[in-house]
Design an enzyme around this catalytic site. Structure first.
Site, mmCIF file in Angstrom:
data_model
loop_
_atom_site.group_PDB
_atom_site.id
_atom_site.type_symbol
_atom_site.label_atom_id
_atom_site.label_comp_id
_atom_site.label_asym_id
_atom_site.label_seq_id
_atom_site.Cartn_x
_atom_site.Cartn_y
_atom_site.Cartn_z
ATOM 1 N N SER A 181 13.883 20.318 -16.837
ATOM 2 C CA SER A 181 12.769 21.251 -16.781
ATOM 3 C C SER A 181 13.157 22.546 -17.465
ATOM 4 C CB SER A 181 12.376 21.529 -15.319
ATOM 5 O OG SER A 181 11.501 22.640 -15.219
ATOM 6 N N HIS B 254 0.838 -1.213 0.000
ATOM 7 C CA HIS B 254 0.000 0.000 0.000
ATOM 8 C C HIS B 254 0.870 1.259 0.000
ATOM 9 C CE1 HIS B 254 -3.508 -2.539 0.925
ATOM 10 N NE2 HIS B 254 -2.701 -3.164 1.774
#
Length: 458
Positions: free
Chosen positions: A289, A168
């Site tokens: 970026s 999880h």
């Protein structure tokens, strides 16, 4: 339309590749691999296969004294494939196979009338499509073999590199990075077997005439052509080869793509700044970026994720293609002209890119150790729980006590060992020395060798 579509599909793939960070030093074989599989779906290869099928059928007809001797040899010698001329004829006749046969007749002459005797267009189209899938499947199979080699090497290299396992997304218990990679090795080994089965599934040909009854062509012709192609004759066809075969093939491609995405997603998660246990290779001069110079993004794995979604989408129309009207309609044809090249070319690229990512993956064992120790020993909670039950404590009570100390550790960032060691109920069953033995990594890693042995033996 067909020629335009194939060209467009290839160009779309190229534009997608060039927009991603994919330097030649990282992936030296990509251009070669892309070109090889793309050529399978270009008109020249398609028409070559059509011509082979027609000539093999003519050879068989000569053998069984249905047409005069020497026809096949002369057609082979004189026939020339001219995609532009075929396109020109097709604009008038609105039928691709007729356009092809007409263009061959222009080169061969009157003896070309013996081509296509008793055959229907689907005999050529379906058999050709299966050959193209077979050819593409073999390339994908090689991609899988290359990826398996890299995964095996890396899984052995990091066999004892301990990291935290997560369920999880939350810290669970220790594993090793090698074991992580070993699970993918085993999965892609299954995928290789699936691909082999999918290739076998579509390795059939049909030369059975208008509705599959052999009314105007001897079944021995089909057997001869199948043998020449190293395929099997389809046991029973209508006007088409049954599309459940193709649905299976494209479903396998979708499964393989999903496996690739699972591994890519693992890398993306492990590269998150807060985790940083692994990282895609970032080449000199690469930029992450346009706005933030510090960025090093998992763009290759993200690209694999996106393309996997696309490949999975092709399985749905392939499944729907199974349902054709009566002996045949052409609702499947437009679908296959798109998904055939797109699915195979894209998966070839995905597997090649994934192999490059894993081969050049940067691994940070120190960060793995740091993350492993982040919650002060909570990863040993099950060891303590089980030992308490073995010492006679009821499981429900043992769980409650261990959980209470775990939550305290979690909230206050305290030592789990100290919290347990200061708990009177636990100390009534376990001494300090007992607890120390339970905080031992070896208990989680003692069966690694048998696991590796099972995977590699299988």
């Amino acid at each position: 339309f067909f020629f335009f579509k194939q060209k467009t599909a290839y160009e779309m793939r190229e534009s997608d590749w060039s927009s991603d960070v994919c330097s030649s030093d990282l992936f030296p074989s990509h251009d070669m691999v892309r070109e090889k599989i793309a050529k399978i779906w270009q008109p020249e290869n398609k028409y070559k296969i059509w011509l082979d099928i027609e000539i093999f059928a003519a050879e068989a007809m000569e053998k069984f004294k249905i047409i005069p001797k020497g026809i096949a040899k002369e057609i082979r010698r004189k026939a020339k494939i001219n995609p532009d001329r075929i396109d020109q004829i097709e604009k008038k006749v609105k039928h691709d196979v007729i356009a092809f046969l007409t263009s061959i007749t222009e080169k061969v002459g009157a003896k070309a009338k013996f081509l296509h005797q008793g055959m229907t267009s689907s005999d050529v189209l379906d058999t050709c499509f299966n050959i193209q899938l077979y050819q593409s499947g073999k390339i994908i199979l090689k991609d899988l073999e290359d990826l398996l080699k890299i995964l095996k090497t890396k899984s052995i290299k990091y066999k004892k590199t301990v990291c935290v396992g997560r369920s999880h997304g939350i810290h669970a218990e220790p594993v090793t990075f090698g074991l992580k990679l070993l699970t993918y090795y085993a999965e892609f080994k299954r995928n290789k077997k699936r691909m082999e089965q999918a290739i076998n599934e579509i390795s059939t040909c049909a030369i059975s005439g208008a509705v599959g009854t052999f009314a105007h062509i001897n079944p021995r012709i089909e057997q001869y052509v199948a043998k020449k192609l190293k395929f099997r004759a389809e046991p029973i066809s209508t006007q088409v080869i049954p599309r459940d075969r193709h649905a299976y093939f494209f479903s396998v491609l979708a499964i393989i793509a999903s496996s690739a995405e699972r591994l890519a997603t693992e890398i993306r998660h492990l590269q998150r700044t807060e985790v940083l246990e692994v990282e895609e290779y970032f080449s000199v001069g690469q930029k992450g970026s346009s706005a933030m110079p510090h960025k090093r993004n998992p763009v290759l794995s993200e690209n694999i994720t996106g393309l996997a979604r696309l490949i999975r989408s092709y399985a749905f129309p392939a499944l729907e293609n199974i349902i054709l009207w009566h002996e045949r309609d052409i609702s499947h044809s437009s679908v296959e002209r798109n998904i055939g090249p797109d699915a195979t070319i894209t998966l070839d690229f995905v597997l090649s890119r994934l192999a490059g990512v894993i081969k050049n993956l940067i691994v940070y064992p120190k960060n793995m150790q740091k993350n492993l120790e982040k919650f002060n020993g909570l990863i040993f909670s099950q060891n303590v729980l089980l030992k308490l039950t073995q010492k006679g404590m009821a499981r429900e009570l043992a769980y409650k006590i261990v959980q209470k100390n775990a939550m305290k550790t979690w909230s206050a960032n305290e030592s789990f060992f100290d919290n347990l060691n200061n708990d009177k109920q636990i100390k009534s069953k376990l001494s300090t020395e007992d607890l120390k033995k339970l905080f031992n990594m070896n208990s989680h890693l003692r069966y690694i060798n048998p696991i590796y042995g099972r995977v590699f033996k299988s």
